[in-house]
Design a protein around this motif. Structure first.
Motif, PDB file in Angstrom:
ATOM      1  N   SER A   1     -12.340 -10.353   7.747  1.00  0.00           N
ATOM      2  CA  SER A   1     -12.007 -11.418   8.692  1.00  0.00           C
ATOM      3  C   SER A   1     -12.239 -11.031  10.151  1.00  0.00           C
ATOM      4  N   THR A   2     -12.205  -9.751  10.472  1.00  0.00           N
ATOM      5  CA  THR A   2     -12.369  -9.337  11.868  1.00  0.00           C
ATOM      6  C   THR A   2     -13.484  -8.326  12.084  1.00  0.00           C
ATOM      7  N   GLY A   3     -13.965  -7.696  11.024  1.00  0.00           N
ATOM      8  CA  GLY A   3     -14.973  -6.659  11.175  1.00  0.00           C
ATOM      9  C   GLY A   3     -14.436  -5.350  11.701  1.00  0.00           C
ATOM     10  N   ARG A   4     -13.138  -5.293  11.951  1.00  0.00           N
ATOM     11  CA  ARG A   4     -12.543  -4.083  12.509  1.00  0.00           C
ATOM     12  C   ARG A   4     -12.331  -3.034  11.417  1.00  0.00           C
ATOM     13  N   THR A   5     -12.521  -1.772  11.778  1.00  0.00           N
ATOM     14  CA  THR A   5     -12.207  -0.675  10.870  1.00  0.00           C
ATOM     15  C   THR A   5     -10.890  -0.036  11.286  1.00  0.00           C
ATOM     16  N   TYR A   6     -10.177   0.488  10.307  1.00  0.00           N
ATOM     17  CA  TYR A   6      -8.902   1.161  10.552  1.00  0.00           C
ATOM     18  C   TYR A   6      -8.991   2.580   9.987  1.00  0.00           C
ATOM     19  N   SER A   7      -8.471   3.530  10.729  1.00  0.00           N
ATOM     20  CA  SER A   7      -8.447   4.912  10.258  1.00  0.00           C
ATOM     21  C   SER A   7      -7.284   5.110   9.294  1.00  0.00           C
ATOM     22  N   TYR A   8      -7.361   6.192   8.560  1.00  0.00           N
ATOM     23  CA  TYR A   8      -6.282   6.566   7.637  1.00  0.00           C
ATOM     24  C   TYR A   8      -4.960   6.644   8.393  1.00  0.00           C
ATOM     25  N   GLU A   9      -4.985   7.266   9.565  1.00  0.00           N
ATOM     26  CA  GLU A   9      -3.757   7.459  10.346  1.00  0.00           C
ATOM     27  C   GLU A   9      -3.184   6.121  10.818  1.00  0.00           C
ATOM     28  N   GLU A  10      -4.056   5.207  11.259  1.00  0.00           N
ATOM     29  CA  GLU A  10      -3.591   3.884  11.681  1.00  0.00           C
ATOM     30  C   GLU A  10      -2.972   3.121  10.514  1.00  0.00           C
ATOM     31  N   LEU A  11      -3.616   3.180   9.376  1.00  0.00           N
ATOM     32  CA  LEU A  11      -3.097   2.477   8.211  1.00  0.00           C
ATOM     33  C   LEU A  11      -1.769   3.063   7.747  1.00  0.00           C
ATOM     34  N   ASP A  12      -1.639   4.378   7.831  1.00  0.00           N
ATOM     35  CA  ASP A  12      -0.387   5.008   7.413  1.00  0.00           C
ATOM     36  C   ASP A  12       0.757   4.597   8.336  1.00  0.00           C
ATOM     37  N   GLU A  13       0.476   4.511   9.628  1.00  0.00           N
ATOM     38  CA  GLU A  13       1.501   4.080  10.581  1.00  0.00           C
ATOM     39  C   GLU A  13       1.899   2.632  10.328  1.00  0.00           C
ATOM     40  N   LEU A  14       0.916   1.772  10.077  1.00  0.00           N
ATOM     41  CA  LEU A  14       1.203   0.364   9.820  1.00  0.00           C
ATOM     42  C   LEU A  14       1.947   0.192   8.498  1.00  0.00           C
ATOM     43  N   ARG A  15       1.587   1.011   7.516  1.00  0.00           N
ATOM     44  CA  ARG A  15       2.249   0.941   6.208  1.00  0.00           C
ATOM     45  C   ARG A  15       3.748   1.188   6.332  1.00  0.00           C
ATOM     46  N   GLN A  16       4.127   2.065   7.263  1.00  0.00           N
ATOM     47  CA  GLN A  16       5.525   2.438   7.424  1.00  0.00           C
ATOM     48  C   GLN A  16       6.266   1.591   8.452  1.00  0.00           C
ATOM     49  N   SER A  17       5.539   0.725   9.153  1.00  0.00           N
ATOM     50  CA  SER A  17       6.150  -0.088  10.199  1.00  0.00           C
ATOM     51  C   SER A  17       7.004  -1.199   9.589  1.00  0.00           C
TER      52      SER A  17
ATOM     53  N   ALA B   1       0.836  -1.199   0.000  1.00  0.00           N
ATOM     54  CA  ALA B   1       0.000   0.000   0.000  1.00  0.00           C
ATOM     55  C   ALA B   1       0.870   1.247   0.000  1.00  0.00           C
ATOM     56  N   GLY B   2       0.557   2.186  -0.869  1.00  0.00           N
ATOM     57  CA  GLY B   2       1.185   3.495  -0.862  1.00  0.00           C
ATOM     58  C   GLY B   2       0.277   4.498  -0.172  1.00  0.00           C
ATOM     59  N   ARG B   3       0.797   5.681   0.082  1.00  0.00           N
ATOM     60  CA  ARG B   3      -0.021   6.694   0.739  1.00  0.00           C
ATOM     61  C   ARG B   3      -1.289   6.987  -0.065  1.00  0.00           C
ATOM     62  N   GLU B   4      -1.171   6.924  -1.386  1.00  0.00           N
ATOM     63  CA  GLU B   4      -2.315   7.226  -2.243  1.00  0.00           C
ATOM     64  C   GLU B   4      -3.405   6.160  -2.150  1.00  0.00           C
ATOM     65  N   ASP B   5      -3.090   5.004  -1.560  1.00  0.00           N
ATOM     66  CA  ASP B   5      -4.068   3.921  -1.429  1.00  0.00           C
ATOM     67  C   ASP B   5      -4.850   3.977  -0.122  1.00  0.00           C
ATOM     68  N   LEU B   6      -4.440   4.820   0.809  1.00  0.00           N
ATOM     69  CA  LEU B   6      -4.943   4.701   2.174  1.00  0.00           C
ATOM     70  C   LEU B   6      -6.393   5.145   2.331  1.00  0.00           C
ATOM     71  N   GLN B   7      -6.825   6.150   1.583  1.00  0.00           N
ATOM     72  CA  GLN B   7      -8.225   6.555   1.692  1.00  0.00           C
ATOM     73  C   GLN B   7      -9.136   5.411   1.257  1.00  0.00           C
ATOM     74  N   ARG B   8      -8.831   4.783   0.141  1.00  0.00           N
ATOM     75  CA  ARG B   8      -9.623   3.651  -0.313  1.00  0.00           C
ATOM     76  C   ARG B   8      -9.492   2.484   0.655  1.00  0.00           C
ATOM     77  N   ALA B   9      -8.304   2.288   1.232  1.00  0.00           N
ATOM     78  CA  ALA B   9      -8.111   1.195   2.185  1.00  0.00           C
ATOM     79  C   ALA B   9      -8.997   1.396   3.413  1.00  0.00           C
ATOM     80  N   GLU B  10      -9.047   2.620   3.930  1.00  0.00           N
ATOM     81  CA  GLU B  10      -9.925   2.878   5.071  1.00  0.00           C
ATOM     82  C   GLU B  10     -11.382   2.656   4.685  1.00  0.00           C
ATOM     83  N   GLU B  11     -11.742   3.126   3.493  1.00  0.00           N
ATOM     84  CA  GLU B  11     -13.109   2.949   3.020  1.00  0.00           C
ATOM     85  C   GLU B  11     -13.473   1.468   2.947  1.00  0.00           C
ATOM     86  N   LEU B  12     -12.543   0.646   2.481  1.00  0.00           N
ATOM     87  CA  LEU B  12     -12.794  -0.793   2.410  1.00  0.00           C
ATOM     88  C   LEU B  12     -13.082  -1.380   3.793  1.00  0.00           C
TER      89      LEU B  12
END
Length: 357
Positions: A220-236, A200-211
């Protein structure tokens, strides 16, 4: 019985931002002024058309539930350049609730993601009684209600603006599939499908959160992730966030998959796996999972996966079982599944898979 504009939510809950995925419209004295079969000539309401187009730009779909003559109504919509905005229109003499159920089934969305607009209290009451999850809206209060948070997605992506066309392409594929005389595998091969997997690139994160917000059945879990959470995980360095896309001869499905894996020894841990319901019938549900399994195996690890039973994601549990996962831990509705990765299924022959690094 509620016939107004409130969403019959459980006590103590508040409206969920962006929950409405489709607005279903009545026609007579709602979308247009007048009764088509009585007046002959009707006038489309410009303020309604403006709202319809505004919501379309946000990625909110539209359909019709109208007691009317189908051919006459569609001809009138086409004359005003509006027919293409409406997916799976139900123009017949059935109860509106039955029409709305058919629309939800055709779009593969929940009833709680639908708003129904009608000028008649009786029609709104019939829908409210039969389908209490549907948000009923008085046409007279349209301007106010359509600007509430439930009609306001948190993000509007490029893909949002293409959503209607994606559904129209899906309807074409469904029609072709019904008419196809060969086997299902032969039909899938005729689609010339291309599946892509990439970090995932930064440009993918809005759609990723939307998904994560929009996907229920294949999450698989029903959990939602915010843009900020996904960006942090993307860089981890300890995590891998992957996005998947699908195209075929009839157009793009857009970004349809998301996987979040935590690297480790002796096991990788798949924290999230989801696929859009748009590809449920395309035989690609295990491709992203199999890719993560391959990565874990090549790293010398086994793969564990979180799964939370939500009541709507049974299909995802079956996906894991089909891929060889077995239950390793359980705490109520929370499970950890595990595969030793001895057997990983190859992609189906009818699919071209491209992995980008």
């Amino acid at each position: 019985m509620n016939t107004g504009t409130t969403a019959r939510s459980a006590p103590g809950t508040k409206p969920r931002q962006g929950r409405i995925k489709c607005v279903v419209w009545d026609l007579d004295n709602t979308l247009w002024d007048g009764v088509l079969l009585e007046d002959g000539q009707v006038t489309v309401r410009p303020e309604v058309v403006a709202e319809l187009k505004r919501l379309d730009d946000l990625g909110i779909l539209h359909s019709v539930a109208s007691r009317n003559d189908h051919d006459a109504a569609m001809e009138r919509l086409a004359a005003d350049g509006l027919a293409d905005y409406f997916l799976y229109p139900q123009i017949n003499w059935n109860p509106k609730s039955r029409s709305i159920e058919q629309i939800a089934t055709s779009l593969n969305i929940g009833l709680d993601a639908i708003a129904f607009v009608d000028d008649q209290p009786f029609e709104r009451a019939e829908v409210a009684h039969s389908l209490p999850a549907v948000l009923t809206v008085d046409a007279a209060e349209l301007g106010e209600v359509l600007r509430t948070p439930e009609f306001r997605p948190k993000f509007v992506t490029d893909e949002s603006r293409l959503r209607r066309e994606m559904y129209r392409s899906a309807a074409l594929r469904d029609r072709l599939e019904q008419e196809y005389t060969g086997t299902n595998t032969e039909f899938l091969a005729s689609l010339d499908m291309h599946f892509t997997i990439a970090p995932a690139g930064r440009e993918d994160l809005q759609r990723a959160e939307e998904l994560t917000v929009r996907t229920n059945q294949l999450n698989s879990t029903g959990r939602t992730y915010s843009y900020e959470e996904l960006d942090e995980l993307r860089q981890s360095p300890d995590h891998l966030l992957l996005v998947a896309g699908l195209t075929d001869a009839y157009g793009t499905y857009g970004t349809i998959g998301l996987a979040l894996a935590e690297r480790g020894r002796p096991a990788w841990h798949l924290r999230m796996l989801l696929m859009s319901c748009r590809v449920l019938a395309r035989g690609v549900g295990t491709v992203l999972l199999n890719h993560v399994m391959t990565l874990a195996r090549d790293d010398g690890a086994v793969l564990r996966a979180d799964f939370v039973e939500t009541g709507r994601n049974r299909v995802m549990y079956v996906t894991y079982a089909f891929a060889g996962f077995a239950e390793a831990e359980r705490d109520g509705n929370r499970l950890v599944l595990q595969s030793d990765l001895r057997q990983i299924q190859p992609p189906p022959d009818y699919l071209t898979v491209t992995v980008r690094t």
